[in-house]
Design a protein around this motif. Sequence first.
Motif, PDB file in Angstrom:
ATOM      1  N   ALA A  74       0.828  -1.215   0.000  1.00  0.00           N
ATOM      2  CA  ALA A  74       0.000   0.000   0.000  1.00  0.00           C
ATOM      3  C   ALA A  74       0.861   1.263   0.000  1.00  0.00           C
ATOM      4  O   ALA A  74       0.507   2.261  -0.628  1.00  0.00           O
ATOM      5  CB  ALA A  74      -0.928   0.005   1.217  1.00  0.00           C
ATOM      6  N   ILE A  75       2.012   1.208   0.676  1.00  0.00           N
ATOM      7  CA  ILE A  75       2.879   2.381   0.779  1.00  0.00           C
ATOM      8  C   ILE A  75       3.780   2.532  -0.444  1.00  0.00           C
ATOM      9  O   ILE A  75       3.909   3.622  -0.994  1.00  0.00           O
ATOM     10  CB  ILE A  75       3.728   2.313   2.072  1.00  0.00           C
ATOM     11  N   TYR A  76       4.417   1.438  -0.874  1.00  0.00           N
ATOM     12  CA  TYR A  76       5.425   1.504  -1.933  1.00  0.00           C
ATOM     13  C   TYR A  76       5.031   0.767  -3.203  1.00  0.00           C
ATOM     14  O   TYR A  76       5.866   0.598  -4.091  1.00  0.00           O
ATOM     15  CB  TYR A  76       6.761   0.929  -1.425  1.00  0.00           C
ATOM     16  N   GLY A  77       3.784   0.303  -3.314  1.00  0.00           N
ATOM     17  CA  GLY A  77       3.360  -0.523  -4.440  1.00  0.00           C
ATOM     18  C   GLY A  77       3.628   0.104  -5.796  1.00  0.00           C
ATOM     19  O   GLY A  77       3.845   1.302  -5.928  1.00  0.00           O
ATOM     20  N   GLY A  78       3.608  -0.731  -6.800  1.00  0.00           N
ATOM     21  CA  GLY A  78       3.872  -0.294  -8.163  1.00  0.00           C
ATOM     22  C   GLY A  78       5.073  -1.034  -8.722  1.00  0.00           C
ATOM     23  O   GLY A  78       5.599  -1.969  -8.106  1.00  0.00           O
ATOM     24  N   SER A  79       5.517  -0.615  -9.878  1.00  0.00           N
ATOM     25  CA  SER A  79       6.583  -1.328 -10.581  1.00  0.00           C
ATOM     26  C   SER A  79       7.937  -1.239  -9.881  1.00  0.00           C
ATOM     27  O   SER A  79       8.823  -2.045 -10.152  1.00  0.00           O
ATOM     28  CB  SER A  79       6.714  -0.807 -12.012  1.00  0.00           C
ATOM     29  N   ASP A  80       8.126  -0.283  -8.980  1.00  0.00           N
ATOM     30  CA  ASP A  80       9.408  -0.151  -8.271  1.00  0.00           C
ATOM     31  C   ASP A  80       9.526  -1.082  -7.068  1.00  0.00           C
ATOM     32  O   ASP A  80      10.603  -1.201  -6.490  1.00  0.00           O
ATOM     33  CB  ASP A  80       9.614   1.288  -7.798  1.00  0.00           C
ATOM     34  N   LEU A  81       8.430  -1.739  -6.671  1.00  0.00           N
ATOM     35  CA  LEU A  81       8.456  -2.677  -5.542  1.00  0.00           C
ATOM     36  C   LEU A  81       8.527  -4.102  -6.078  1.00  0.00           C
ATOM     37  O   LEU A  81       7.702  -4.505  -6.892  1.00  0.00           O
ATOM     38  CB  LEU A  81       7.210  -2.519  -4.664  1.00  0.00           C
TER      39      LEU A  81
END
Length: 129
Positions: A74-81
């Motif tokens: 929820a905090i860092y989600g997306g393609s960078d996680l």
Amino acid sequence: SGWVDSFSVYGTCPGSVVRGVHWGSLTLLFTQADTDFWSGGVPHFFAYYYTNTPPDLMTSEGLSLGMTLADLEAIYGGSDLVTGEADLVPGETFWSYKQASWTGLWGYAGGLDPTAPVSSINGGRGCGE
């Protein structure tokens, strides 16, 4: 720790010497070698490890130890996680956020389930095995 051989309790660190500064379960590492943060020849901070408690710390985005993998997403989600099974600790999860440049975050969680607690928050390249 004072300046110690770079092959030490911290693992195999960049350069010929490393210094660890400890506060509870937070360890800050310093080197005089080239890193992603500074050119060699100048003592500088290059990595940290944070496991267990105290002190009770959190990232600027609000992640702290004991939060879940779902919280991390929820905090860092997306393609960078990126998350996946830890190579050296079967059943544990290794996670990283913007790790390509080694200026991001990485750590471990107590399993692969979204409810597994985050057990470490680390930054920088750190020292190897």
